[in-house]
Design an enzyme around this catalytic site. Structure first.
Site, PDB file in Angstrom:
ATOM      1  N   GLY B  36       0.853  -1.189   0.043  1.00  0.00           N
ATOM      2  CA  GLY B  36       0.184   0.048   0.103  1.00  0.00           C
ATOM      3  C   GLY B  36       0.878   1.366   0.099  1.00  0.00           C
ATOM      4  CG  HIS B  37       3.313   2.028   3.545  1.00  0.00           C
ATOM      5  ND1 HIS B  37       3.116   0.932   4.152  1.00  0.00           N
ATOM      6  CD2 HIS B  37       2.619   2.926   4.246  1.00  0.00           C
ATOM      7  CE1 HIS B  37       2.595   1.100   5.440  1.00  0.00           C
ATOM      8  NE2 HIS B  37       2.079   2.359   5.551  1.00  0.00           N
ATOM      9  CD  GLN B  61      -0.769   8.794  14.304  1.00  0.00           C
ATOM     10  OE1 GLN B  61      -0.376   9.937  13.856  1.00  0.00           O
ATOM     11  NE2 GLN B  61      -1.252   7.781  13.540  1.00  0.00           N
ATOM     12  CD  GLN B 153      -4.608   9.051   8.436  1.00  0.00           C
ATOM     13  OE1 GLN B 153      -4.072   8.663   9.496  1.00  0.00           O
ATOM     14  NE2 GLN B 153      -3.670   8.567   7.348  1.00  0.00           N
ATOM     15  CB  VAL B 176      -2.681  -1.903  -1.890  1.00  0.00           C
ATOM     16  CG1 VAL B 176      -1.737  -3.114  -2.512  1.00  0.00           C
ATOM     17  CG2 VAL B 176      -2.258  -0.822  -2.884  1.00  0.00           C
TER      18      VAL B 176
END
Lengths: 281, 281
Positions: B36-37, B61, B153, B176
């Site tokens: 994904g990244h 967070q 987000q 992804v």
């Protein structure tokens, strides 16, 4: 000088200047420019390729009972003065352009605000921090210029820049004064003639306190009660506060040492005036 | 690829690139990079002159009982993957570099956070907003890339950018997935083998719900109860939430129309997984 009223246009214009390698100096104001502002603009002019001035009376930093609606405005005169002092761009948005809807993400200043103007103006510095966060993102300045008359504001902006790594360098400029020592302020026009004369005592008492400290006085209480007496005896204004703190931390001190600020606010009939002095010993 | 650990060095480097007219693409991550990244980094590479990736597990967070200390880390592998995917700069600060002292000025997200992950993670999005405000100021990107797996987000960042006029354009990239449909996540490594198999039902139930809506279902309650049943019958995980809202406003809807999001979070033994789908009808 170009006047820009749109956020997007201002931001695109400034980003273009930035990407062509030019340095940007920024002087944010609420308008009704006086010599204090012009000194900031002139210094920005000397130190940068591009000078941007903003005029925006930010509703977020006014309390419900404060002077938002009567805050003095004179755009034609301001515009001429800004241009003469060297501004290239004058950003002049209206409130609906800056706040098309209420902010959903709030900024809360939790330090350096429980004293001085922060105490009598709850939420004031939250509004200052929010609008500067916006303005810094719109103008993308390398240097931002502020007068030391609003010393607490400078202390808060210093924290804002540090906490959020804003890529701007804070430049502070000495308070500009009338020939008799009264700090220049957009609100001075609201003083009645006798109040205008009396108001000299504000700066005078600060100077006397400074002298006392230089001559060895180390007790904050003695300094403050001396000043209180001087102002009460020489003016019809009501003292809002006279306080002494470390600077820029704005923490109480038991003994005067290091760098301290003495700051005051005095209410006259239609104007609340502030002044301060910073002393390093 | 250059690894930079100092805020000042990163900011100066990026400002230099910016002032020479180069466009900067930025992919903020908490590390333990997965496909994904890498998809985000590769897209940033195609669209920008300079690509910056950050790896920072942001303590602000994480809640008190969350997985800050056990969040997976593998800097050597991350560093190699980032470089192979096209990153020019890898910003890798430690917590004391990002937060040398507690923030004195707080950011509070007051909208879009009382639902989904925001409800079960109080303060989470305040921490996300604060760190992104810092990172945007340090990296000064033109474009910032985020995966739609964290759709809430993305909705919050969209508000942050709008409210504070941050000069960055948000680019979102589709979630992804593994070949069986499970959304890629750094936390998937903590699934036990049977849980890994069961976890397929998360995406599957979202797809089934999407099909139902495309075929005419308009009642949110019916969609959600169908999904709840599907997940409960096919996995040992505990449903944290399954919810349906308008997107990006994240407001409840009585009837499905316009653009909506269905999002879910399911807790397995050592991993809480999230997934979502956005549907426009």
């Amino acid at each position: 000088m170009k006047v820009i009223r749109s956020v997007k246009e201002m931001q695109n214009t400034m980003l273009e200047q930035k990407s062509s390698g030019k340095s940007i100096g920024f002087v944010p104001t609420m308008g009704y420019l006086h010599e204090g502002h012009l000194t900031l603009i002139k210094q920005a002019r000397r130190e940068n390729d591009v000078v941007a001035v903003s005029i925006f009376v930010n509703p977020l930093q006014f309390g419900a009972n404060e002077d938002l609606s009567t805050y003095p405005r004179d755009f034609e005169r301001d515009s001429q003065l800004a241009e003469e002092s060297g501004a290239d761009y004058l950003f002049y948005p209206d409130a609906s352009e800056m706040y098309p809807r209420p902010l959903a993400i709030k900024v809360t200043v939790g330090d350096r605000t429980d004293v001085l103007c922060g105490r009598s103006r709850p939420g004031h510095f939250d509004g200052v921090a929010a609008v500067l966060l916006k303005l810094f993102n719109i103008v993308v300045p390398d240097f931002a210029y502020f007068g030391m008359k609003d010393a607490q504001q400078v202390a808060v902006i210093d924290m804002l820049i540090t906490d959020y790594n804003i890529p701007v360098t804070l430049k502070t400029v000495e308070t500009v004064r009338e020939s008799d020592g009264l700090a220049k302020s957009s609100r001075n026009v609201y003083l009645q003639p006798n109040e205008r004369e009396e108001a000299v005592i504000l700066n005078k008492s600060l100077n006397e306190a400074r002298e006392g400290i230089i001559n060895g006085e180390r007790d904050p209480e003695k300094v403050l009660s001396f000043m209180r007496e001087r102002i009460q005896q020489n003016s019809s204004g009501t003292i809002d506060y006279i306080e002494l703190y470390s600077y820029p931390e704005l923490k109480p001190v038991k003994e005067i040492k290091g760098t301290i600020i003495i700051a005051l606010a005095v209410k006259f009939t239609k104007a609340r005036l502030i002044d301060n002095t910073i002393i390093s010993i």
